[in-house]
Design an enzyme around this catalytic site. Structure first.
Site, PDB file in Angstrom:
ATOM      1  N   ARG A 187      -5.431 -11.393  -2.303  1.00  0.00           N
ATOM      2  CA  ARG A 187      -4.930 -10.501  -3.344  1.00  0.00           C
ATOM      3  C   ARG A 187      -3.577 -10.882  -3.922  1.00  0.00           C
ATOM      4  NH1 ARG A 187      -7.566  -5.298  -0.254  1.00  0.00           N
ATOM      5  NH2 ARG A 187      -9.680  -5.762  -0.956  1.00  0.00           N
ATOM      6  N   ASP A 196     -14.746   6.933   6.514  1.00  0.00           N
ATOM      7  CA  ASP A 196     -14.209   5.656   6.043  1.00  0.00           C
ATOM      8  C   ASP A 196     -13.246   5.844   4.870  1.00  0.00           C
ATOM      9  OD1 ASP A 196     -13.864   2.900   6.077  1.00  0.00           O
ATOM     10  OD2 ASP A 196     -15.575   2.478   4.809  1.00  0.00           O
ATOM     11  N   ASN A 205     -10.025   3.861  -4.794  1.00  0.00           N
ATOM     12  CA  ASN A 205     -10.110   2.841  -3.754  1.00  0.00           C
ATOM     13  C   ASN A 205      -8.837   2.010  -3.793  1.00  0.00           C
ATOM     14  OD1 ASN A 205     -11.387   0.625  -2.020  1.00  0.00           O
ATOM     15  ND2 ASN A 205     -13.107   2.033  -2.236  1.00  0.00           N
ATOM     16  N   TRP A 206      -8.889   0.766  -3.307  1.00  0.00           N
ATOM     17  CA  TRP A 206      -7.673  -0.029  -3.175  1.00  0.00           C
ATOM     18  C   TRP A 206      -7.044  -0.495  -4.487  1.00  0.00           C
ATOM     19  CZ3 TRP A 206      -7.751  -4.894  -5.190  1.00  0.00           C
ATOM     20  CH2 TRP A 206      -9.007  -5.509  -5.359  1.00  0.00           C
TER      21      TRP A 206
END
Length: 519
Positions: free
Chosen positions: A119, A285, A372-373
């Site tokens: 990333r 999760d 999300n991320w």
């Protein structure tokens, strides 16, 4: 042997930057023409101060160049730019590119040739820092592409692939071995400075009382995304991942600290300053890995140093970043049924029927998360927080009733609950929704966003579309189809007065700018 390719036609560019190096002061107050770290600035605003491109002229934006990283998977890395040179990384590879033309300057390739998600990179002085699949942290000379030092951080494939963060001369990396960790290394020498562990390593460690028996040995708490940094507090802020056995909570009774948490860590010692757990005893999760964003703003009539995060569990959290105190939490998606709200301390008030079962438990948001991320952005002039939000529910499953059994999830079978992604603007200090822009994609996460002082929000879509939105209204003003998957966030930089917008798509990096004479 490390393979380094240098394009001789561009050696002059390399030599021109040889005397320049990125100082701590550069990182503290970056030149708006550069993009020096994963989130642009330490506060993780992803807000460029460049304003040449505006709602009035963005329709003229054109692709200026495209650079291909052959042999790679879809790029998740965010490029960094310094002094006219762009650096883009993938697992075991780092390319330096002339940010004006897209021509290669040099390429670093570490064997073995491999694919995977990486990333980004970090820069300090004349060194770039990347993680490798064999568990090494590598410092590379930004002028030549040659290795300066390397050190082993973790076993192979256990580094998270997140972009390192440089703070106070320390390179900070994270991973999972199988418990999550954050480590600091001296940027000049590569010497290990400290290690912070996301879950207890032995009985008696902080947080061990929140795991029944020795269930902390199951693992968990991976750290997949880089963090933010407050130099005044001398603290870094990271989000941690889910506990091990994501869908089988009976084998790890308790809150399972420090999983699914936002943590503040002292930069000098690596000690925990404070923690806030978003989802105690997680069985869905729902990690807490979206970038913590640091805001200095008036909150309920008082100036406060805030940390805000749109969490995968569907709540937008506002914390006092000096002590971790919970201030407020607001749902930012329309369907949230696993909790009826948050307690005064910020603890979820659970509702019945959302534990994973063999038959499947219907839950909103889905296990894929309300977000999300991919990174959010924050415009301090408007006090708007921008993110990619996912509306939709899911079915969370267990394979059997056997203790510790695995599980998974499915999209909701109800058509009216089909997943849909939006670029969403929230009021930064209340969490109230300001506007929505519905994206084409309904995939379970979308790329991150970029805010600019020109009054725009740039957002990619997983299926390849890049859009420019009016920051005040969310109206779509420009779009471009890159023709491949987008799994990375856009950036902005400038060279000689020309503003560029860059984003990765598939194995390509696109750079956009206004036509000559339209600036």
């Amino acid at each position: 042997m490390r393979r380094v390719f240098v394009t001789t036609a561009l050696l002059g560019c390399v030599l021109a930057t040889a005397a320049a190096q990125v100082t701590d002061q550069n990182l503290l107050k970056p030149d708006p023409q550069d993009w020096l770290m994963y989130s642009g600035t330490y506060n993780a605003h992803r807000h460029s101060l460049l304003k040449q491109v505006t709602p009035g002229n963005v329709a003229s934006l054109q692709a200026r160049w495209v650079y291909r990283m052959a042999g790679q998977e879809a790029i998740q890395a965010v490029p960094i730019v310094y002094n006219g040179v762009m650096y883009i990384s993938q697992f075991n590879r780092l390319d330096a590119i002339d940010a004006r033309s897209g021509n290669i300057v040099w390429q670093y390739q570490r064997p073995p040739l491999t694919r995977g998600a990486q990333r980004g990179t970090a820069i300090h002085h004349n060194k770039l820092f990347v993680t490798a699949v064999d568990g090494a942290l590598v410092a590379i000379d930004s002028r030549t592409g040659h290795t300066v030092w390397e050190t082993t951080v973790a076993p192979p494939w256990r580094l998270a692939g997140q972009a390192p963060l440089v703070a106070k001369g320390k390179v900070i990396v994270s991973g999972n071995t199988p418990s999550g960790f954050i480590q600091a290394y001296d940027a000049e020498s590569g010497k290990h400075v400290w290690t912070w562990n996301a879950i207890p390593q032995k009985a008696g460690d902080p947080g061990s009382e929140t795991w029944a028996g020795d269930s902390f040995k199951v693992g968990g708490g991976p750290v997949w995304v880089s963090g933010s940094y407050d130099p005044e507090q001398n603290a870094i802020f990271y989000g941690t991942g889910q506990p091990g056995s994501q869908w089988a909570g009976e084998v790890r009774e308790g809150d399972n600290l420090y999983t699914d948490s936002i943590v503040a860590i002292d930069v000098d010692s690596g000690k925990t300053r404070w923690h806030f757990q978003n989802t105690p005893h997680d069985v869905h999760d729902w990690d807490s890995l979206e970038m913590p964003v640091l805001i200095d703003a008036s909150y309920r009539g008082q100036p406060r140093k805030l940390l805000v995060q749109a969490n995968r569990n569907g709540f937008y959290y506002i914390l006092d970043r000096t002590n971790g105190k919970f201030l407020s939490g607001t749902p930012f998606v329309s369907k949230l049924d696993w909790a009826s709200g948050l307690s005064p301390e910020g603890r979820p008030i659970l509702t019945f029927g959302h534990e994973p079962t063999v038959e499947g438990a219907h839950t909103c948001p889905s296990t894929a998360g309300a977000t999300n991320w991919p990174s959010p952005a924050y415009n301090p002039d408007l006090n708007y927080f921008f993110l990619v939000a996912q509306e939709g529910c899911g079915i969370v499953l267990r394979t059997t009733e056997r203790p510790g059994a695995g599980g998974g999830y499915l999209e909701s079978p109800k058509p009216e609950e089909a997943w849909q992604l939006y670029v969403r603007a929230l009021d930064g200090t209340t969490g109230k929704k300001i506007w929505d822009y519905q994206q084409v994609s309904s995939f379970h996460y979308g790329p991150g966003v970029l805010s600019t002082a020109g009054g725009l929000v740039f957002a990619g879509e997983h299926k390849g579309q890049v859009s420019a939105l009016d920051a005040r209204s969310g109206k779509s003003l420009w779009h471009f189809n890159t023709g491949d998957l987008i799994t990375s966030s856009p950036i902005s930089y400038a060279i000689d007065g020309q503003q560029y917008i860059a984003i990765s798509s598939g194995t390509n990096i696109f750079a956009f700018a206004l036509p000559e004479g339209r600036q």
